[in-house]
Design an enzyme around this catalytic site. Structure first.
Site, mmCIF file in Angstrom:
data_model
loop_
_atom_site.group_PDB
_atom_site.id
_atom_site.type_symbol
_atom_site.label_atom_id
_atom_site.label_comp_id
_atom_site.label_asym_id
_atom_site.label_seq_id
_atom_site.Cartn_x
_atom_site.Cartn_y
_atom_site.Cartn_z
ATOM 1 C CE LYS A 1 -3.555 -0.167 2.770
ATOM 2 N NZ LYS A 1 -4.343 -1.298 3.712
ATOM 3 C CE LYS B 1 -3.105 4.112 3.526
ATOM 4 N NZ LYS B 1 -4.138 4.065 4.277
HETATM 5 N N1 C2G Z 1 -12.511 6.231 6.221
HETATM 6 C C1 C2G Z 1 -13.263 6.980 6.021
HETATM 7 N N2 C2G Z 1 -13.282 8.565 5.833
HETATM 8 C C2 C2G Z 1 -12.236 9.644 6.352
HETATM 9 C C3 C2G Z 1 -11.166 8.508 5.885
HETATM 10 C C4 C2G Z 1 -10.739 7.047 6.389
HETATM 11 O O1 C2G Z 1 -14.725 6.930 5.924
HETATM 12 N N3 C2G Z 1 -12.040 10.924 6.630
HETATM 13 C C5 C2G Z 1 -12.661 5.211 5.835
HETATM 14 C C6 C2G Z 1 -11.991 4.675 4.965
HETATM 15 O O2 C2G Z 1 -13.140 4.791 4.196
HETATM 16 C C7 C2G Z 1 -12.013 3.034 5.330
HETATM 17 C C8 C2G Z 1 -10.957 3.490 6.456
HETATM 18 O O3 C2G Z 1 -11.734 4.503 7.011
HETATM 19 O O4 C2G Z 1 -12.608 2.341 4.722
HETATM 20 C C9 C2G Z 1 -10.119 3.555 7.093
HETATM 21 O O5 C2G Z 1 -8.861 4.144 5.690
HETATM 22 P P1 C2G Z 1 -7.435 3.472 6.023
HETATM 23 O O6 C2G Z 1 -7.124 3.034 6.896
HETATM 24 O O7 C2G Z 1 -6.956 4.605 5.318
HETATM 25 O O8 C2G Z 1 -7.617 2.332 5.558
HETATM 26 P P2 C2G Z 1 -6.984 2.047 3.505
HETATM 27 O O9 C2G Z 1 -5.636 3.035 3.031
HETATM 28 O O10 C2G Z 1 -8.072 2.784 2.324
HETATM 29 O O11 C2G Z 1 -7.194 0.674 3.452
HETATM 30 O O12 C2G Z 1 -8.052 -3.963 2.153
HETATM 31 C C10 C2G Z 1 -8.641 -2.808 2.191
HETATM 32 C C11 C2G Z 1 -7.645 -1.221 2.371
HETATM 33 O O13 C2G Z 1 -7.180 -2.115 3.792
HETATM 34 C C12 C2G Z 1 -8.340 -0.511 3.184
#
Ligand code: C2G
Length: 129
Positions: free
Chosen positions: A45, A47
């Site tokens: 990712k 990250k």
């Molecule tokens: N999220 C949200 N609102 C935000 C930020 C994040 O609703 N302002 C939600 C994202 O859409 C996601 C969850 O919080 O559903 C976790 O966000 P992240 O940690 O950024 O996850 P991500 O990197 O999108 O990883 O296999 C799927 C991946 O692991 C998702």
């Protein structure tokens, strides 16, 4: 018992994450969070987390909406997770809309609106000044 699952990195936990977890849990009776491991974040990712997996896991486990935290180690595990944990609903924020529709053969797939204006990236940018 309707089990819900969601996936993510949840670094620098913020109210957007909490808002997602709260709504996901409200769709069922039990919420599983598949938390991206440090290796998965780094290798797949692109990250680099501020908090390591153990700390991110402890924070999620302290949230009243979360019932179980499991490791997310790869992109491919979702199908087996849904079966293994007897999941009825798969939930993600709508930045992923459509990306996981292949799971519709096994469970309900729900994309929830993201919380506007907040993100881990934004927090890091603001702190850099
Ligand atoms: N999220 C949200 N609102 C935000 C930020 C994040 O609703 N302002 C939600 C994202 O859409 C996601 C969850 O919080 O559903 C976790 O966000 P992240 O940690 O950024 O996850 P991500 O990197 O999108 O990883 O296999 C799927 C991946 O692991 C998702």
């Amino acid at each position: 018992m309707k089990r819900v699952i969601t996936y993510g990195t949840f670094d620098l936990l913020h109210y957007g994450h909490i808002n997602l977890l709260k709504r996901a849990r409200a769709l069922g009776d039990y919420l599983i969070v598949a938390l991206s491991t440090d290796e998965f974040n780094w290798n797949s990712k692109n990250k680099k987390c501020y908090f390591d997996y153990q700390k991110r896991k402890e924070m999620l486990e302290a949230i009243r909406y979360v019932d179980l935290v499991i490791p997310e180690e790869n992109w491919e595990q979702k199908k087996t997770d849904v079966t293994k944990y007897d999941v009825g609903i798969f939930v993600m924020g709508d930045d992923w809309i459509g990306k996981f529709d292949f799971l519709k053969e096994q469970c309900e797939v729900v994309y929830l609106p993201r919380t506007p204006e907040i993100s881990t990236t934004q927090i890091k940018k603001d702190l850099r000044g």
